[in-house]
Design a protein around this motif. Sequence first.
Motif, mmCIF file in Angstrom:
data_model
loop_
_atom_site.group_PDB
_atom_site.id
_atom_site.type_symbol
_atom_site.label_atom_id
_atom_site.label_comp_id
_atom_site.label_asym_id
_atom_site.label_seq_id
_atom_site.Cartn_x
_atom_site.Cartn_y
_atom_site.Cartn_z
ATOM 1 N N ALA A 1 0.867 -1.175 0.000
ATOM 2 C CA ALA A 1 0.000 0.000 0.000
ATOM 3 C C ALA A 1 0.901 1.221 0.000
ATOM 4 O O ALA A 1 1.686 1.429 0.933
ATOM 5 N N VAL A 2 0.827 2.036 -1.056
ATOM 6 C CA VAL A 2 1.712 3.186 -1.203
ATOM 7 C C VAL A 2 1.009 4.433 -0.675
ATOM 8 O O VAL A 2 -0.070 4.797 -1.137
ATOM 9 N N LEU A 3 1.649 5.098 0.298
ATOM 10 C CA LEU A 3 1.085 6.280 0.944
ATOM 11 C C LEU A 3 1.927 7.504 0.618
ATOM 12 O O LEU A 3 3.141 7.408 0.455
ATOM 13 N N ASN A 4 1.262 8.662 0.568
ATOM 14 C CA ASN A 4 1.929 9.918 0.242
ATOM 15 C C ASN A 4 1.991 10.792 1.487
ATOM 16 O O ASN A 4 0.966 11.202 2.024
ATOM 17 N N ALA A 5 3.207 11.073 1.954
ATOM 18 C CA ALA A 5 3.398 11.939 3.116
ATOM 19 C C ALA A 5 4.199 13.176 2.730
ATOM 20 O O ALA A 5 5.068 13.639 3.473
ATOM 21 N N GLY A 6 3.909 13.720 1.543
ATOM 22 C CA GLY A 6 4.568 14.942 1.103
ATOM 23 C C GLY A 6 3.812 16.169 1.559
ATOM 24 O O GLY A 6 2.586 16.161 1.640
ATOM 25 N N ILE A 7 4.546 17.252 1.846
ATOM 26 C CA ILE A 7 3.954 18.533 2.225
ATOM 27 C C ILE A 7 4.641 19.637 1.431
ATOM 28 O O ILE A 7 5.867 19.745 1.424
ATOM 29 N N ASN A 8 3.855 20.472 0.805
ATOM 30 C CA ASN A 8 4.366 21.611 0.054
ATOM 31 C C ASN A 8 5.237 22.502 0.943
ATOM 32 O O ASN A 8 4.841 22.890 2.038
ATOM 33 N N GLY A 9 6.450 22.795 0.478
ATOM 34 C CA GLY A 9 7.339 23.691 1.203
ATOM 35 C C GLY A 9 8.093 23.065 2.353
ATOM 36 O O GLY A 9 8.852 23.762 3.053
ATOM 37 N N ASN A 10 7.937 21.775 2.570
ATOM 38 C CA ASN A 10 8.533 21.124 3.728
ATOM 39 C C ASN A 10 10.038 20.965 3.583
ATOM 40 O O ASN A 10 10.554 20.702 2.498
ATOM 41 N N GLY A 11 10.743 21.118 4.682
ATOM 42 C CA GLY A 11 12.175 20.894 4.702
ATOM 43 C C GLY A 11 12.524 19.655 5.506
ATOM 44 O O GLY A 11 11.707 19.143 6.278
ATOM 45 N N VAL A 12 13.737 19.179 5.337
ATOM 46 C CA VAL A 12 14.207 18.051 6.141
ATOM 47 C C VAL A 12 14.431 18.496 7.585
ATOM 48 O O VAL A 12 14.009 17.824 8.531
ATOM 49 N N VAL A 13 15.085 19.656 7.761
ATOM 50 C CA VAL A 13 15.342 20.173 9.111
ATOM 51 C C VAL A 13 14.813 21.583 9.318
ATOM 52 O O VAL A 13 14.726 22.054 10.455
ATOM 53 N N HIS A 14 14.422 22.268 8.245
ATOM 54 C CA HIS A 14 14.014 23.673 8.346
ATOM 55 C C HIS A 14 12.500 23.804 8.388
ATOM 56 O O HIS A 14 11.783 23.064 7.721
ATOM 57 N N GLY A 15 12.010 24.777 9.155
ATOM 58 C CA GLY A 15 10.590 25.084 9.168
ATOM 59 C C GLY A 15 9.909 24.655 10.454
ATOM 60 O O GLY A 15 10.524 24.102 11.376
ATOM 61 N N ASP A 16 8.588 24.914 10.525
ATOM 62 C CA ASP A 16 7.839 24.640 11.745
ATOM 63 C C ASP A 16 7.626 23.144 11.995
ATOM 64 O O ASP A 16 7.570 22.708 13.138
ATOM 65 N N ALA A 17 7.456 22.375 10.931
ATOM 66 C CA ALA A 17 7.233 20.928 11.079
ATOM 67 C C ALA A 17 8.103 20.191 10.073
ATOM 68 O O ALA A 17 7.608 19.588 9.124
ATOM 69 N N PRO A 18 9.425 20.243 10.253
ATOM 70 C CA PRO A 18 10.328 19.591 9.296
ATOM 71 C C PRO A 18 10.171 18.074 9.353
ATOM 72 O O PRO A 18 9.568 17.514 10.267
ATOM 73 N N MET A 19 10.733 17.419 8.380
ATOM 74 C CA MET A 19 10.580 15.969 8.280
ATOM 75 C C MET A 19 11.145 15.237 9.484
ATOM 76 O O MET A 19 10.580 14.226 9.919
ATOM 77 N N VAL A 20 12.247 15.752 10.057
ATOM 78 C CA VAL A 20 12.807 15.083 11.227
ATOM 79 C C VAL A 20 11.837 15.121 12.405
ATOM 80 O O VAL A 20 11.851 14.234 13.266
ATOM 81 N N ALA A 21 10.977 16.143 12.457
ATOM 82 C CA ALA A 21 10.048 16.279 13.575
ATOM 83 C C ALA A 21 8.740 15.532 13.348
ATOM 84 O O ALA A 21 8.124 15.048 14.296
ATOM 85 N N ARG A 22 8.306 15.420 12.091
ATOM 86 C CA ARG A 22 7.001 14.809 11.826
ATOM 87 C C ARG A 22 7.104 13.343 11.389
ATOM 88 O O ARG A 22 6.114 12.745 10.994
ATOM 89 N N LEU A 23 8.274 12.773 11.470
ATOM 90 C CA LEU A 23 8.488 11.408 11.000
ATOM 91 C C LEU A 23 7.539 10.415 11.677
ATOM 92 O O LEU A 23 6.906 9.594 11.013
ATOM 93 N N HIS A 24 7.425 10.486 12.983
ATOM 94 C CA HIS A 24 6.549 9.529 13.671
ATOM 95 C C HIS A 24 5.090 9.801 13.348
ATOM 96 O O HIS A 24 4.319 8.883 13.067
ATOM 97 N N ARG A 25 4.682 11.065 13.379
ATOM 98 C CA ARG A 25 3.273 11.407 13.159
ATOM 99 C C ARG A 25 2.776 10.977 11.792
ATOM 100 O O ARG A 25 1.657 10.457 11.661
ATOM 101 N N ASP A 26 3.584 11.175 10.764
ATOM 102 C CA ASP A 26 3.113 10.999 9.392
ATOM 103 C C ASP A 26 3.634 9.760 8.697
ATOM 104 O O ASP A 26 3.146 9.413 7.618
ATOM 105 N N VAL A 27 4.615 9.087 9.282
ATOM 106 C CA VAL A 27 5.244 7.953 8.588
ATOM 107 C C VAL A 27 5.259 6.693 9.444
ATOM 108 O O VAL A 27 4.766 5.642 9.031
#
Length: 335
Positions: A186-212
């Motif tokens: 099952a292929v899921l999409n956890a992309g967010i427009n403007g998202n950074g790996v470490v930069h921004g309010d909810a970067p990928m390092v911070a939202r990894l558990h919530r969204d992935v």
Amino acid sequence: MRVIIALALVLVCGASGAHARSEAIRWLPVWQAVPTLPAGVPDHVVRTTVDLSAGGTSVRLRLSNLMGITPVRVEQVTVKANGELRELTFNRSRAVTIRARDEVYSDAVQLPVSTTLEISTHVPGGTPCQARAWNTITSARAYVCLVSAVEVAGFSAPGAAVMFGDSITEGYSEGSWPSMVESDYAVLNAGINGNGVVHGDAPMVARLHRDVLYSREVRKVVLLGGINDIQKDVTAENVIAGIRSIQLRCENEGVQFQVGTLTPWRGWPNWNEGREAQRQEVNAWIRATFPGAIDFDAALRDPADPLRLRPEFDAGDHLHPNAVAFGAMARLVRV
């Protein structure tokens, strides 16, 4: 920026709370919309049709108020597939109040599903819309309202594979490359427009558990991110540290990790030679570190000018790939 990376690495080593729900029934996420937009519509009833990436024999929904600042009262939710309609309950109640910054799961209903699911929600006070998921039909057009995930039991897929990234992963009205990936998973999409790996309010390092990593059934993750960090003058060193922390967290959870190279972008307004050098450094590290790296850069660059997207792959702004390019990207992904 070093503080952000340090916090991310603490998350890698610390107890995450992932998979805290102990369940006898296995639930596979087959569709999701990442909560990102605190908006809403006045509609009391919103009908949403979602494309499922795998089927099953029972269904449950996750409703999100993660971006809300006030509670949301939901009076009724129904689901329909193959001509069969079911009304959902929440802890055996027809209605549910979702607290601000929270989400709820429905009780399960037996309902065979395969490719699509029609969802109807009744919210007397107006419906919050907190995520975008293209290829979804709603009365609010481009927004997904209230529903943030569909999970099924009685599935035959080997698990879920999450495509994790920014706007290039999220896609747009022409589709997305995750929606074109062919897989038994099952292929899921956890992309967010403007998202950074470490930069921004909810970067990928911070939202990894919530969204992935929120489900035991997530087996694989494909990461494509970093160009938004580079646009904000985050160094390649810090982008690499962020990617490494995501890799370690996935592997600690027993999840296979893959990463893609950053795609060409000369011609985009924020491009300059210094930032391009950072992209090249990140890509060189990815290729040297991950023998199975997905080389999106090589597949999409213009042979006549390797720092640009091929003209036939350019959505028009010189940063975002178009639908033709999405197809080429999807064919590179093996999950």
